[in-house]
Design a protein around this motif. Structure first.
Motif, PDB file in Angstrom:
ATOM      1  N   VAL A 145      -0.230 -19.456  18.282  1.00 43.71           N
ATOM      2  CA  VAL A 145      -0.500 -19.066  16.897  1.00 43.71           C
ATOM      3  C   VAL A 145      -1.961 -18.619  16.819  1.00 43.71           C
ATOM      4  O   VAL A 145      -2.842 -19.213  17.449  1.00 43.71           O
ATOM      5  CB  VAL A 145      -0.207 -20.204  15.898  1.00 43.71           C
ATOM      6  CG1 VAL A 145       1.254 -20.564  15.916  1.00 43.71           C
ATOM      7  CG2 VAL A 145      -1.052 -21.432  16.183  1.00 43.71           C
ATOM      8  N   PHE A 146      -2.189 -17.561  16.063  1.00 45.58           N
ATOM      9  CA  PHE A 146      -3.514 -16.961  15.963  1.00 45.58           C
ATOM     10  C   PHE A 146      -4.016 -17.036  14.524  1.00 45.58           C
ATOM     11  O   PHE A 146      -3.299 -16.664  13.596  1.00 45.58           O
ATOM     12  CB  PHE A 146      -3.477 -15.499  16.407  1.00 45.58           C
ATOM     13  CG  PHE A 146      -3.198 -15.304  17.874  1.00 45.58           C
ATOM     14  CD1 PHE A 146      -4.243 -15.110  18.769  1.00 45.58           C
ATOM     15  CD2 PHE A 146      -1.897 -15.302  18.352  1.00 45.58           C
ATOM     16  CE1 PHE A 146      -3.993 -14.916  20.125  1.00 45.58           C
ATOM     17  CE2 PHE A 146      -1.633 -15.112  19.707  1.00 45.58           C
ATOM     18  CZ  PHE A 146      -2.688 -14.917  20.595  1.00 45.58           C
ATOM     19  N   PHE A 147      -5.258 -17.481  14.382  1.00 41.74           N
ATOM     20  CA  PHE A 147      -5.903 -17.555  13.075  1.00 41.74           C
ATOM     21  C   PHE A 147      -7.265 -16.887  13.134  1.00 41.74           C
ATOM     22  O   PHE A 147      -7.911 -16.843  14.192  1.00 41.74           O
ATOM     23  CB  PHE A 147      -6.098 -19.003  12.638  1.00 41.74           C
ATOM     24  CG  PHE A 147      -4.839 -19.798  12.492  1.00 41.74           C
ATOM     25  CD1 PHE A 147      -4.003 -19.613  11.413  1.00 41.74           C
ATOM     26  CD2 PHE A 147      -4.484 -20.743  13.450  1.00 41.74           C
ATOM     27  CE1 PHE A 147      -2.832 -20.348  11.273  1.00 41.74           C
ATOM     28  CE2 PHE A 147      -3.327 -21.485  13.321  1.00 41.74           C
ATOM     29  CZ  PHE A 147      -2.496 -21.284  12.234  1.00 41.74           C
ATOM     30  N   SER A 148      -7.721 -16.416  11.981  1.00 39.80           N
ATOM     31  CA  SER A 148      -9.062 -15.840  11.863  1.00 39.80           C
ATOM     32  C   SER A 148      -9.820 -16.568  10.753  1.00 39.80           C
ATOM     33  O   SER A 148      -9.695 -16.234   9.578  1.00 39.80           O
ATOM     34  CB  SER A 148      -8.977 -14.345  11.543  1.00 39.80           C
ATOM     35  OG  SER A 148     -10.277 -13.797  11.420  1.00 39.80           O
ATOM     36  N   PRO A 149     -10.605 -17.592  11.098  1.00 40.60           N
ATOM     37  CA  PRO A 149     -11.295 -18.379  10.076  1.00 40.60           C
ATOM     38  C   PRO A 149     -12.415 -17.593   9.400  1.00 40.60           C
ATOM     39  O   PRO A 149     -12.985 -16.676   9.988  1.00 40.60           O
ATOM     40  CB  PRO A 149     -11.864 -19.561  10.875  1.00 40.60           C
ATOM     41  CG  PRO A 149     -12.058 -19.008  12.252  1.00 40.60           C
ATOM     42  CD  PRO A 149     -10.916 -18.056  12.465  1.00 40.60           C
ATOM     43  N   ALA A 150     -12.711 -17.970   8.177  1.00 41.85           N
ATOM     44  CA  ALA A 150     -13.802 -17.327   7.434  1.00 41.85           C
ATOM     45  C   ALA A 150     -15.137 -18.009   7.700  1.00 41.85           C
ATOM     46  O   ALA A 150     -16.187 -17.456   7.399  1.00 41.85           O
ATOM     47  CB  ALA A 150     -13.501 -17.348   5.943  1.00 41.85           C
ATOM     48  N   GLY A 151     -15.093 -19.225   8.254  1.00 47.23           N
ATOM     49  CA  GLY A 151     -16.323 -19.954   8.533  1.00 47.23           C
ATOM     50  C   GLY A 151     -16.143 -20.944   9.667  1.00 47.23           C
ATOM     51  O   GLY A 151     -15.036 -21.446   9.901  1.00 47.23           O
ATOM     52  N   ILE A 152     -17.248 -21.200  10.398  1.00 49.27           N
ATOM     53  CA  ILE A 152     -17.249 -22.194  11.470  1.00 49.27           C
ATOM     54  C   ILE A 152     -18.464 -23.092  11.276  1.00 49.27           C
ATOM     55  O   ILE A 152     -19.604 -22.625  11.327  1.00 49.27           O
ATOM     56  CB  ILE A 152     -17.310 -21.540  12.860  1.00 49.27           C
ATOM     57  CG1 ILE A 152     -16.197 -20.503  13.038  1.00 49.27           C
ATOM     58  CG2 ILE A 152     -17.234 -22.599  13.959  1.00 49.27           C
ATOM     59  CD1 ILE A 152     -16.314 -19.681  14.321  1.00 49.27           C
ATOM     60  N   THR A 153     -18.218 -24.366  11.024  1.00 50.76           N
ATOM     61  CA  THR A 153     -19.294 -25.344  10.874  1.00 50.76           C
ATOM     62  C   THR A 153     -19.032 -26.508  11.831  1.00 50.76           C
ATOM     63  O   THR A 153     -18.049 -26.510  12.575  1.00 50.76           O
ATOM     64  CB  THR A 153     -19.360 -25.878   9.435  1.00 50.76           C
ATOM     65  OG1 THR A 153     -18.136 -26.586   9.141  1.00 50.76           O
ATOM     66  CG2 THR A 153     -19.532 -24.747   8.433  1.00 50.76           C
ATOM     67  N   GLU A 154     -19.903 -27.511  11.799  1.00 50.11           N
ATOM     68  CA  GLU A 154     -19.710 -28.678  12.649  1.00 50.11           C
ATOM     69  C   GLU A 154     -18.406 -29.403  12.322  1.00 50.11           C
ATOM     70  O   GLU A 154     -17.849 -30.107  13.168  1.00 50.11           O
ATOM     71  CB  GLU A 154     -20.894 -29.643  12.496  1.00 50.11           C
ATOM     72  CG  GLU A 154     -22.206 -29.075  13.025  1.00 50.11           C
ATOM     73  CD  GLU A 154     -23.339 -30.066  12.927  1.00 50.11           C
ATOM     74  OE1 GLU A 154     -23.085 -31.222  12.528  1.00 50.11           O
ATOM     75  OE2 GLU A 154     -24.476 -29.688  13.253  1.00 50.11           O
ATOM     76  N   GLU A 155     -17.913 -29.222  11.106  1.00 53.93           N
ATOM     77  CA  GLU A 155     -16.656 -29.861  10.706  1.00 53.93           C
ATOM     78  C   GLU A 155     -15.443 -29.187  11.327  1.00 53.93           C
ATOM     79  O   GLU A 155     -14.392 -29.816  11.495  1.00 53.93           O
ATOM     80  CB  GLU A 155     -16.523 -29.828   9.183  1.00 53.93           C
ATOM     81  CG  GLU A 155     -17.622 -30.585   8.451  1.00 53.93           C
ATOM     82  CD  GLU A 155     -17.603 -30.290   6.967  1.00 53.93           C
ATOM     83  OE1 GLU A 155     -17.628 -29.079   6.595  1.00 53.93           O
ATOM     84  OE2 GLU A 155     -17.540 -31.230   6.182  1.00 53.93           O
ATOM     85  N   GLY A 156     -15.573 -27.895  11.639  1.00 54.03           N
ATOM     86  CA  GLY A 156     -14.453 -27.158  12.198  1.00 54.03           C
ATOM     87  C   GLY A 156     -14.326 -25.768  11.593  1.00 54.03           C
ATOM     88  O   GLY A 156     -15.317 -25.158  11.192  1.00 54.03           O
TER      89      GLY A 156
END
Length: 251
Positions: A170-181
């Protein structure tokens, strides 16, 4: 057309459509490019809109333009294409895949080898259209309601269609990457994302490096819930946070 009429026309068109090409605005106003650009600059100083790569975007207080498909398509488009080309290399014949909504995912869909036999499930109208003419790709479009301006299908109807489907990837494109994930813009699509990952072999994130350090509306997945991150580059500080949990592939 007088100046105040032009300014009001620009405000009205941009407010209604959220995103307007400057060339389209010039045609609509029947005036010179230099005049329109001066008008846009004046409205930009007011803070009601801003320019981005040949377009003007309505700067609404709730920042809803961030979800707009036309706005996102022009952000780092060349980089997204290169990442997509790298990410498709992991796909094998006869796999069942899920492509989440988003412009990076659209690049991934367009990059797929049309001779590769695959089944692709998606909740994105434009991705489904991009896959339509790939002869060996069987495309499954989830049902539900269309979220205006995003081409995303939302609602519980899509969940029932996913029952019993196993995904190799499964492929996703996140809008943000932080220490939380990894975080996402579209809260309504999170039910679908959680459903597909519950029956998937590999969970893959595809995001350009501008997403590092950005936090979006809703936390989707932690690093230890995912398998691979494809990106154009990743600084050592982020590698130290992410690599203990998942692989990072750059380039």
């Amino acid at each position: 057309m007088k100046k105040f009429e032009r300014l009001e026309k620009i405000r009205a068109m941009t407010r209604e459509h959220k995103y307007v090409l400057i060339t389209e605005m010039i045609r609509e106003l029947h005036t010179s490019e230099s005049t329109v650009r001066r008008d846009i600059e004046e409205l930009e100083k007011e803070g009601c809109l801003f320019r981005s790569q040949g377009s003007i975007i309505w700067n609404d207080k709730n920042k809803q333009y961030l979800e707009n498909i036309y706005y996102r398509q022009i952000q780092n488009s060349d980089i997204k294409q290169k990442i997509a080309e790298k990410a498709v290399s992991i796909i094998q014949p006869n796999e069942t895949l899920f492509f989440d909504t988003g412009t990076t995912m659209l690049s991934l869909a367009k990059t797929l080898d049309e001779n590769l036999p695959l089944t692709v499930v998606t909740n994105d109208l434009e991705i489904a259209l991009a896959l339509e003419n790939k002869y060996n790709v069987s495309t499954v479009m989830l049902g539900g309601f269309v979220k205006r301006g995003t081409h995303t299908i939302i609602g519980t109807m899509g969940n029932s269609m996913l029952e019993g489907i196993y995904f190799e990837k499964v492929f996703f494109s996140p809008a943000g990457i932080t220490e939380e994930g990894f975080s996402f813009l579209n809260l309504q699509a999170m039910d679908i994302r959680k459903k597909v990952t519950s029956n998937a072999d590999k969970i893959i994130m595809v995001a350009d490096s501008s997403k590092f350090g950005k936090r979006s509306s809703v936390l989707g997945f932690t690093f230890n819930q995912c398998d691979i991150l494809y990106t154009d580059r990743c600084d050592n500080q982020w590698k130290e946070k992410i690599e203990p949990y998942m692989d990072i592939i750059t380039g």
